[in-house]
Motif scaffolding. Structure first.
Motif, short mmCIF file in Angstrom:
data_model
loop_
_atom_site.label_atom_id
_atom_site.label_comp_id
_atom_site.label_asym_id
_atom_site.label_seq_id
_atom_site.Cartn_x
_atom_site.Cartn_y
_atom_site.Cartn_z
N CYS A 14 0.84 -1.19 0.00
CA CYS A 14 0.00 0.00 0.00
C CYS A 14 0.88 1.26 0.00
CB CYS A 14 -0.97 -0.04 1.17
SG CYS A 14 -2.37 1.11 1.00
N ASP A 15 0.77 2.14 1.00
CA ASP A 15 1.48 3.43 1.00
C ASP A 15 2.58 3.44 2.05
OD1 ASP A 15 1.48 5.61 -0.62
OD2 ASP A 15 -0.32 6.54 0.21
N LEU A 16 3.33 2.37 2.14
CA LEU A 16 4.37 2.26 3.16
C LEU A 16 5.55 3.19 2.90
CD1 LEU A 16 4.63 0.54 5.75
CD2 LEU A 16 6.00 -1.08 4.44
N GLY A 17 5.74 3.62 1.63
CA GLY A 17 6.79 4.58 1.35
C GLY A 17 7.83 4.12 0.35
N LEU A 18 7.42 3.33 -0.63
CA LEU A 18 8.38 2.81 -1.62
C LEU A 18 8.69 3.80 -2.73
CD1 LEU A 18 6.96 -0.79 -1.88
CD2 LEU A 18 9.24 -0.21 -1.09
N ASP A 19 7.90 4.85 -2.86
CA ASP A 19 8.12 5.82 -3.94
C ASP A 19 9.36 6.68 -3.62
OD1 ASP A 19 6.51 6.75 -1.79
OD2 ASP A 19 6.13 8.58 -2.89
N ARG A 20 9.71 7.55 -4.56
CA ARG A 20 10.94 8.34 -4.41
C ARG A 20 10.92 9.23 -3.17
NH1 ARG A 20 11.38 11.03 -10.23
NH2 ARG A 20 9.12 10.78 -10.02
N PHE A 21 9.76 9.80 -2.86
CA PHE A 21 9.69 10.65 -1.68
C PHE A 21 9.96 9.86 -0.41
CE2 PHE A 21 7.39 12.46 1.92
CZ PHE A 21 7.91 13.75 1.94
N GLY A 22 9.50 8.63 -0.37
CA GLY A 22 9.66 7.82 0.83
C GLY A 22 8.45 7.94 1.75
N PRO A 23 8.60 7.54 2.99
CA PRO A 23 7.46 7.53 3.92
C PRO A 23 6.96 8.93 4.22
CG PRO A 23 9.51 7.05 5.08
CD PRO A 23 9.83 7.02 3.63
N TRP A 24 5.63 9.06 4.27
CA TRP A 24 4.97 10.35 4.55
C TRP A 24 4.25 10.24 5.88
CZ3 TRP A 24 0.36 12.68 5.62
CH2 TRP A 24 0.23 14.04 5.32
N TYR A 25 4.43 11.23 6.74
CA TYR A 25 3.79 11.22 8.06
C TYR A 25 3.54 12.66 8.50
CZ TYR A 25 8.92 10.81 8.53
OH TYR A 25 10.28 10.92 8.35
N GLY A 26 2.67 13.35 7.72
CA GLY A 26 2.46 14.77 7.91
C GLY A 26 1.19 15.18 8.63
N PHE A 27 0.56 14.27 9.38
CA PHE A 27 -0.61 14.62 10.17
C PHE A 27 -0.34 14.33 11.65
CE2 PHE A 27 -3.45 13.68 6.28
CZ PHE A 27 -3.44 15.02 5.90
N PRO A 28 -1.08 14.94 12.56
CA PRO A 28 -0.81 14.75 13.99
C PRO A 28 -0.91 13.31 14.47
CG PRO A 28 -2.23 16.66 13.65
CD PRO A 28 -2.12 15.97 12.32
N HIS A 29 -1.76 12.50 13.81
CA HIS A 29 -1.91 11.10 14.25
C HIS A 29 -0.77 10.21 13.78
CE1 HIS A 29 -4.36 11.32 10.41
NE2 HIS A 29 -3.35 10.53 10.09
N CYS A 30 0.08 10.71 12.89
CA CYS A 30 1.19 9.89 12.40
C CYS A 30 2.22 9.69 13.51
CB CYS A 30 1.86 10.56 11.20
SG CYS A 30 0.76 10.74 9.76
N ASN A 31 2.84 8.54 13.52
CA ASN A 31 3.72 8.19 14.63
C ASN A 31 4.88 7.34 14.10
OD1 ASN A 31 4.52 6.08 16.81
ND2 ASN A 31 3.54 7.71 17.98
#
Length: 295
Positions: free
Chosen positions: A171-188
């Motif tokens: 899914c969206d684990l972060g395999l793309d060039r940008f890598g992992p995204w965690y830009g919301f307060p619930h991200c940990n």
């Protein structure tokens, strides 16, 4: 759009464009019923595919704008019913729920998101959207897919493992060039790193994901790269902290995550700045550090 079999009755749907906010890969599961998990190939193309394949339900993997966009069209223009995982489905039901879930309201950028990004992406709220459980995917696929909860990117994010073929849909684990995204307060980051560890320990032979081409070789290295990106970012955040930058805003100005914040236009700069600051805060929380501008 390519269709690649990854298990009996399960096909990976590879979008015409990878690394795109406007398209994503998905899965087609033909079991107890025909469902899709994600899969955006262009507005009309997606609708046509759903009709041609008699898809009865469209499971949105998680509520982020690049996955939930156009679901309102699916609901209104086809016989297919959109659904969102039971942890997050309420976020898509109303402006108020989305504002709280993303932190946009508290940050003062929710109006900009609704005026700029949502029309650009084709996102509208769906008050009547249904929830689904991960066990529903396992049942519909007749056990061909096993759900692996993988929070960090979003509260209800998950991967799907096909034991018969030893393939993993990350899914969206972060395999793309940008890598992992965690830009919301619930991200940990603790959750994210634990999810990466789960994916690694499955020892999959091939790796499929939302925004990247299929990984057929060096699968372990591809997963390790996600963690390495987090580690490099963390080092940069700590370096800024140790140089005396003790506020989130000061560290965010280093451009560790987004070197440019105007890619969606000048009016949207506050939104991307908010994502950048949220990701800085994730790293400070992970390090046990309290920024001076955080209450």
């Amino acid at each position: 759009m390519k269709r690649i079999s990854i298990a009996d009755g399960v096909e990976f749907l590879e979008a015409p464009k990878q690394e795109s906010w406007f398209m994503n890969n998905g899965l087609l599961i033909s079991g107890e019923e025909v469902i899709m998990i994600d899969g955006r190939f262009g507005g009309e193309e997606t609708l046509a595919f759903i009709r041609e394949n008699n898809v009865s339900r469209y499971f949105i993997s998680h509520f982020h704008i690049d996955h939930a966009s156009d679901a309102w069209r699916i609901a209104g223009e086809t016989d297919c019913r959109p659904a969102l995982n039971s942890t997050e489905y309420q976020y898509l039901q109303s402006s108020e729920n989305m504002s709280r879930a993303t932190g946009y309201g508290k940050a003062g950028v929710h109006r900009l998101v609704e005026e700029i990004l949502m029309p650009k992406m084709g996102l509208q709220y769906i008050p009547s959207i249904d929830p689904y459980e991960l066990k529903d995917i396992e049942a519909i696929s007749k056990g061909q897919l096993l759900a692996v909860p993988a929070p960090g990117h979003s509260p209800g994010h998950y991967c799907l493992y096909a034991p018969q073929s030893n393939y993993l849909y990350a899914c969206d684990l972060g395999l793309d060039r940008f890598g992992p995204w965690y830009g919301f307060p619930h991200c940990n980051l603790n959750d994210f790193l634990a999810s990466i560890k789960k994916a690694r320990e499955l020892g999959a032979k091939q790796l499929f994901s939302s925004h990247s081409p299929v990984v057929r070789e060096r699968v372990g290295e591809a997963i390790d790269r996600i963690e390495a990106i987090i580690e490099r970012r963390h080092e940069k955040v700590l370096n800024a902290w140790n140089k005396g930058k003790k506020t989130v805003k000061e560290i965010a100005q280093e451009g560790i995550f987004f070197q440019r914040t105007d890619v969606h236009g000048k009016r949207a700069i506050p939104v991307m700045s908010y994502w950048q600051e949220s990701m800085v805060k994730c790293h400070l929380d992970y390090a046990g550090l309290q920024a001076e501008d955080i209450e």
